[in-house]
Design an enzyme around this catalytic site. Structure first.
Site, PDB file in Angstrom:
ATOM      1  N   ASP A 272      71.569 102.339  32.011  1.00  0.00           N
ATOM      2  CA  ASP A 272      72.585 103.358  31.798  1.00  0.00           C
ATOM      3  C   ASP A 272      72.079 104.296  30.811  1.00  0.00           C
ATOM      4  O   ASP A 272      72.872 104.808  29.949  1.00  0.00           O
ATOM      5  CB  ASP A 272      73.679 102.536  31.391  1.00  0.00           C
ATOM      6  CG  ASP A 272      74.413 102.034  32.891  1.00  0.00           C
ATOM      7  OD1 ASP A 272      73.978 102.561  33.829  1.00  0.00           O
ATOM      8  OD2 ASP A 272      75.087 101.018  32.843  1.00  0.00           O
TER       9      ASP A 272
ATOM     10  N   HIS B  50      50.548  85.142  24.725  1.00  0.00           N
ATOM     11  CA  HIS B  50      50.400  86.739  25.426  1.00  0.00           C
ATOM     12  C   HIS B  50      51.132  87.579  24.535  1.00  0.00           C
ATOM     13  O   HIS B  50      51.293  88.555  24.982  1.00  0.00           O
ATOM     14  CB  HIS B  50      51.041  86.464  26.665  1.00  0.00           C
ATOM     15  CG  HIS B  50      50.527  87.642  27.625  1.00  0.00           C
ATOM     16  ND1 HIS B  50      51.813  88.474  28.136  1.00  0.00           N
ATOM     17  CD2 HIS B  50      49.489  88.091  28.129  1.00  0.00           C
ATOM     18  CE1 HIS B  50      51.207  89.543  28.854  1.00  0.00           C
ATOM     19  NE2 HIS B  50      49.826  89.453  28.697  1.00  0.00           N
TER      20      HIS B  50
END
Length: 477
Positions: free
Chosen positions: A228, A395
């Protein structure tokens, strides 16, 4: 070996050697200004002519001009409309990010101006990030824009698929963009379910005969979710079950004017992949600036192989390193920094900056793991502390500079992120946000093993030789 087979093998060897020698001028021209990369490729061509020729012409000639021109033309078609929208919903100005005040034109579209009045929420690991992303999608009223390098057709991927389908059926505009190589295993049934529900799906550089080299080289490594135009997520977390297990990763939820910057990155990629123009006020200017002590200044860094000269991620990280005064903590799964960034890291340590690197003990890419270890002796000699994360695969891609500047996103400290991949990251200037990230890194340090000279000396000779050999290939990684 039969005589006939031997003759054919001799012909193959002779032909491949001739092709390898004929390929050397191409290497010299394509790697102009990067002698170590050129020498590495020439070494591969001479030592392994059959493999070297195949790798060079399939992967090595990364500057694929046709795809670069196509990408640049797509951006140029969209840029005026995006500029017009940006001017109408201009965010409160902040100080130039990292002091950049005279950027060349092409870098301005990758290093966004800092905006004030943003709220940033650190999300540690997918077990925290996924529920927040899902809640944001569930609350969507107008649109959901999702771009991930990897989408898996597993339990996690199907949960997100079903959620996106449900929102599309409610009348929400849903656009899903994935990379052609990173999501190569995504099933047709998965994509068909999305499309049948009304989700618009597009592939960034799909794998095909004409796009094979481009797809293999130019990967959209970004992870962006915009809902949005009010809030956005960016970081290193893709959509897949592995991120909920033993992978340690990061994302950040953003609200405020910086959301428009990530929306612009998505709109640019979507226009290139789907030929749809999203440069409309419907998708921008919906997240106003906020006040308060925790309000942050943010600037998105978007980079890729379509930048003709300098890479925005490399330039921004280099500037962050050379301006560090007291602290520089870096977390990355893939560490192949290149000479310039290595020199900057050493220089920071020589200035008395507390420089620490957090890397995985075990990587999912063994060659990069070995190449990273080859840098350890030089790092330790410069006074840089190196920690290897033990519990699982690290990661996360993040950095802390001094007391109030943080960097977080999809970019690794390696040649692929600096030259080949499309990346999206964000600089955050906020003492409170940096304090949260620093606390996480300090806690992670307790789960790490610090690399020492004694540890390196105790490594088997065979491993040291293999790591040194991997270092020779580091300009190619």
């Amino acid at each position: 070996m039969p005589e006939g087979a031997g003759q054919w093998w001799a012909v193959l060897q002779l032909g491949s050697t001739a092709l390898a020698v004929a390929s050397i001028p191409s290497v010299l021209l394509r790697r102009r200004g990067r002698p170590m990369a050129a020498l590495s490729w020439i070494l591969v061509l001479v030592a392994l002519p059959v493999l070297g020729v195949a790798l060079w012409w399939l992967l090595g000639r990364m500057h694929l001009e046709r795809q670069r021109r196509r990408r640049r033309r797509a951006h140029e078609r969209l840029a005026p409309a995006l500029t017009a929208v940006r001017d109408r919903v201009r965010a409160p100005a902040a100080r130039p990010v990292l002091g950049f005040c005279r950027l060349p034109d092409h870098l301005r579209r990758g290093i966004f101006p800092a905006s004030a009045g943003n709220r940033c929420r650190l999300l540690v690991d997918a077990t925290t990030a996924y529920p927040e992303m899902e809640r944001a999608i569930e609350a969507a009223r107008h649109h959901v824009h999702a771009l991930f390098y990897i989408w898996r057709d597993d339990a996690t991927g199907r949960r997100f698929r079903d959620l996106l389908c449900a929102k599309a059926r409610e009348g929400v505009e849903v656009r899903a963009l994935y990379d052609g190589i990173g999501s190569l295993g995504l099933s047709h049934a998965y994509k068909r379910a999305l499309r049948d529900a009304g989700v618009q799906v597009a592939t960034f550089l799909p794998l095909g005969v004409r796009t094979l080299r481009a797809a293999l080289n130019f990967r959209n490594h970004r992870k962006i979710l915009v809902v949005d135009a009010e809030r956005a997520f960016v970081g290193g977390i893709n959509i897949g079950d592995e991120y909920t297990r033993d992978w340690h990763d990061l994302a950040v939820e953003l609200r405020g004017p910086v959301v428009d910057q990530l929306q612009e990155v998505f709109a640019d990629d979507w226009h290139y992949a789907a030929r749809e123009d999203l440069a409309s006020a419907d998708y921008f200017g919906k997240s106003p600036a906020v006040d308060g002590a925790d309000a942050a200044e943010c600037a998105v860094i978007a980079s890729g192989p379509d930048f003709p000269a300098y890479n925005p991620t490399h330039e921004a990280l280099f500037a962050a390193v050379v301006t560090a005064q007291s602290r520089l903590w870096i977390m990355t799964p893939y560490f192949v920094p290149g000479p310039a960034l290595m020199a900057a890291l050493r220089s920071a340590a020589f200035r008395g900056v507390d420089v620490r690197l957090y890397l995985p003990r075990r990587s999912d890419v063994r060659l990069v793991e070995m190449a990273a270890r080859s840098y350890y002796p030089d790092l330790l000699d410069a006074g840089i502390r190196v920690f290897e994360y033990l519990p699982g695969f690290l990661h996360a891609k993040a950095a802390i500079v001094d007391e109030s500047l943080a960097f977080l996103g999809s970019a690794n400290l390696d040649a692929r992120s600096f030259r080949l991949n499309f990346e999206a990251s964000c600089f955050v200037t906020s003492a409170s946000f940096v304090a949260q990230l620093a606390a996480m890194m300090a806690a992670d340090e307790a789960r790490c093993s610090e690399i020492t000279r004694d540890y390196l000396a105790a490594q088997p000779a065979a491993r040291q030789i293999v790591d040194a050999a991997a270092h020779l290939l580091s300009p190619l990684l």
